[in-house]
Design a protein around this motif. Sequence first.
Motif, PDB file in Angstrom:
ATOM      1  N   THR A 111      23.676  27.309  29.139  1.00  0.00           N
ATOM      2  CA  THR A 111      22.794  26.449  29.921  1.00  0.00           C
ATOM      3  C   THR A 111      22.134  25.349  29.116  1.00  0.00           C
ATOM      4  N   PRO A 137      26.409  25.130  33.645  1.00  0.00           N
ATOM      5  CA  PRO A 137      25.245  25.613  34.390  1.00  0.00           C
ATOM      6  C   PRO A 137      25.179  25.029  35.792  1.00  0.00           C
ATOM      7  N   SER A 138      24.530  25.752  36.689  1.00  0.00           N
ATOM      8  CA  SER A 138      24.230  25.211  38.009  1.00  0.00           C
ATOM      9  C   SER A 138      23.172  24.118  37.844  1.00  0.00           C
ATOM     10  N   GLU A 141      18.359  26.670  38.247  1.00  0.00           N
ATOM     11  CA  GLU A 141      18.614  28.103  38.389  1.00  0.00           C
ATOM     12  C   GLU A 141      18.779  28.458  39.865  1.00  0.00           C
ATOM     13  N   HIS A 234      34.930  27.912  31.944  1.00  0.00           N
ATOM     14  CA  HIS A 234      34.003  28.739  32.727  1.00  0.00           C
ATOM     15  C   HIS A 234      34.652  30.070  33.074  1.00  0.00           C
ATOM     16  N   HIS A 241      25.763  31.629  37.056  1.00  0.00           N
ATOM     17  CA  HIS A 241      26.269  30.273  37.251  1.00  0.00           C
ATOM     18  C   HIS A 241      27.653  30.378  37.910  1.00  0.00           C
ATOM     19  N   HIS A 245      29.960  25.774  41.014  1.00  0.00           N
ATOM     20  CA  HIS A 245      29.195  24.669  40.442  1.00  0.00           C
ATOM     21  C   HIS A 245      29.986  23.946  39.349  1.00  0.00           C
TER      22      HIS A 245
END
Length: 470
Positions: A111, A137-138, A141, A234, A241, A245
């Motif tokens: 993140t 990361p999104s 959060e 990812h 996450h 995204h």
Amino acid sequence: MPYVDIAQGNDFASLWYITNSPTGHVSSFDTDKPTVILLHPFFLDSTWLDSQFGDPRLNEDYNLIAFDQRAAGRTLSRPNGKQDSWTDAADLAFACHALWLPPAHIWASETTGANLGIRFAALFPHMVLSLTMLSVPSPTELEAYFHTCDELLHMWAHAEDLDTLEFALMQVITYIAGPDVSTELADEIIAHYETAYPPFKRNRLAQIGNVLMNREALTKRELAAIRQPCLLIHGDKNQIHPIQHAFNMVADLVNAKDGAKMYTIKGGQGYISVVPTTASVCNRVFLQFLSRLPKARSELRPPRDPLDIYIFHALEKLADLTGDSSIVERDPLSPMSFSRISVAVQRLQVENYMAAARGTRKAFSPLGSDGRPMRKYSERKHDHWFQGDRSWMSYVENIPEAEGEPEHLEQHVGGPTEGQIQPASEEIMLVSAQHRIAFNPGTVERMERIVGRSGIQKMTGAIPLVKLAR
């Protein structure tokens, strides 16, 4: 010593860095090799990049350098209410200018690393040859986990005994690295957490928590400013996450050279650059990505522009991206001039630092007289007369498990459903920041005694907190 000092006004940071050069300093970089800047995962530091520094494929063919971010590792810094991922990117730019670093490939983990890396690429494009993000990361959060993560950080920072601290840390690892993390790795991470961020150093934890929980989502215009080659790696089982995204970011990186590339690690969860089985895969994919790019040299030359002009151009870039012309009037000698958080959040962050610092001299220490953790997490005693089952009801230990009942709690720690991947709104983040300050250190423990942990989980509406799967 390998430090880069940044000081302007009341802001101060001394960034520690490591390299793979013979002397440990930038001056002995091999000019024929490209340079890679590695950004470590959150709640960890540059020592957790051993899987990359120790990989001969990277170590022999590239100049590697990694910085400890503020409140991480050996870096020293003064808490600042303006700190966010944009100011962290500015820290990196100040360091690159001071060390005369050449344009480099960016390896950004998790993140805080990924948020720093993508902002650095947007503001200082001439310093970035390519951008690789691991565990994308999104935007903020997830709403489904936001309050639970907030409570876990509070329980961690204000733990008054070893059992409470270890419980909180294990839940944090379960969220970040997934429920299938090995016992050995969990022991190492918990030992690091206890050493780097014990309750008597919770002001450092508050710095990272603020950057993590108060971050603002990047706009499509800001993502469109990325023009370098981009690779996104990812895990498809990342619960905090979700992979959706990552796909969204690939679609939004419309100007990435030759289009942003996406690589999915089957079964990958969190800390994919740290978990040995996935770290090796990440290294291989990263090297394959770099092999397709033109080879660059690493000649250390004095920067073309002095620091104030160098930073002023980045402030102009930020002003253009945000549409706020007043940004160019800020001090070009301070990384805090890049802050994007509102005045209200700045004030709340300062109050949070003050609240975290209160009582730290008498706070609990999980460390022995030698400065090391008193025990491994796996060596704790299981002396409770009860244990929780899959429905979080308590039974006597010797009751046999129902036939066909799995030993782990996979159904409780799986990723969010399709309707739960909504990022937290600005309103939720602001209210949470206010509650963070007002939270009495004993609140969580008192709630546990009154309603039990299962009761807290039902009250928060978040996914249950579980023990390490065995």
